[in-house]
Write a protein that holds these residues in place. Sequence first.
Motif, mmCIF file in Angstrom:
data_model
loop_
_atom_site.group_PDB
_atom_site.id
_atom_site.type_symbol
_atom_site.label_atom_id
_atom_site.label_comp_id
_atom_site.label_asym_id
_atom_site.label_seq_id
_atom_site.Cartn_x
_atom_site.Cartn_y
_atom_site.Cartn_z
ATOM 1 N N ASN A 99 0.776 -1.344 0.146
ATOM 2 C CA ASN A 99 -0.087 0.089 0.095
ATOM 3 C C ASN A 99 0.896 1.179 0.114
ATOM 4 O O ASN A 99 1.019 1.914 1.128
ATOM 5 N N ARG A 243 -2.680 4.117 -3.602
ATOM 6 C CA ARG A 243 -1.732 3.634 -2.733
ATOM 7 C C ARG A 243 -1.094 2.213 -3.067
ATOM 8 O O ARG A 243 -1.376 1.311 -2.383
ATOM 9 N N LEU A 266 -3.009 -6.580 0.273
ATOM 10 C CA LEU A 266 -3.686 -5.772 -0.754
ATOM 11 C C LEU A 266 -5.126 -5.889 -0.950
ATOM 12 O O LEU A 266 -5.370 -7.168 -1.363
ATOM 13 N N THR A 270 -8.132 -2.545 -4.436
ATOM 14 C CA THR A 270 -6.644 -1.829 -4.746
ATOM 15 C C THR A 270 -6.000 -2.885 -5.833
ATOM 16 O O THR A 270 -5.510 -2.246 -6.960
#
Length: 378
Positions: A99, A243, A266, A270
């Motif tokens: 991230n 991120r 994760l 994402t």
Amino acid sequence: MTANDAEGRLERLAALPLRENLRGATPYGAPQIDVPIQLNVNENTHPLPDSVRDAILRGVEGTLDTLNRYPDREFTTLRASLARYLGHGLDADHLWAANGSNEVLQQLLQAFAGPGRTLMSFPPTYSMYPLLASGTDTRYIAGTREPDFTLTPDAAAAQVRAEAPDVVIVCSPNNPTGTSTGLDVVEAVYAATEQTRSMVIVDEAYVEFAHTGTPSALRLLPGRERLVVSRTMSKAFGMAGTRLGYLAAAPEVTDALRLVRLPYHLSAVTQAVALGALTHADALLATVEDIKAQRDRIVAGLDRLGLTPTPSDANFVLFGPLRDATAVWHGLLDAGVIIRDIGLHGRLRVSAGTEAETTAFLDRMRELVDAGVAVPAR
């Protein structure tokens, strides 16, 4: 929050059984002020192209039916996609992601640094390095640079041999100076760590903005099992809100990071967003040349104003020293432009934005020069 409230919270914090090396520390962060032109945190200020937005939306929609399940712990598809983007003969086994590149660096320190071990970097450089060291109970060692912020192979290697750190971070292009570090420096540092078997990390968060012909440390990876190259999708890709940071290294390095990563670190969302962006990398990176042009325009414009910009390979420009950097910072803010006061010998750092944003910055700087506010230090 009032001053009394803030003081009370500090007192209550001090009463907690905080680790000693964290007492008195302040968290990382730039001022978050809502102004029209934000050029203080090195973001890509260009909006996402429609094709990228559509790809991301489709990818996220595809995760909705399985959000009740944990995501792919190994994020295998994403690692393969990142490897294809980087090239250099890399495959998924060489890639790792987290991230943001800050978490990538934190995991590296969790695995290879910590209590009784040391981290070395070369200030002025990214101010998170000592904070990451503190957060992992690693002793931080500050190296030195030349007066023009460059780093020579001999000087870097000599410092590394003298200090024998467990981890060395070289930032290239360097934040906040924008100066690139030659691969000969990386090679010299790595050679200087042969006896100590130290990890050498090259932080390339801004490398996509470097001038044409500037080589990446990725080409040094073969045969160097202790070398790591860290990257991010926050800058050139314009995905700071996602991120997503990543690294390339020998497969055994990624195996080490599996020992310290949090489970399923994760999220599925994402991963989907990053994959959608990578499938349209060319469209996202099309803004890079425009940003480089605006960066070079800032350098030329500040030079014409009699100020002293540092030549940059990043998406920002460091300039000064100024007689009163704080007054210049406030003078820009009064006009709706925020840049970064990094507390470095009267110098300020400005991100390269769109053409309109760059024009607004340079126009205001001209006004501040004419008004006698922006004056070089003597």
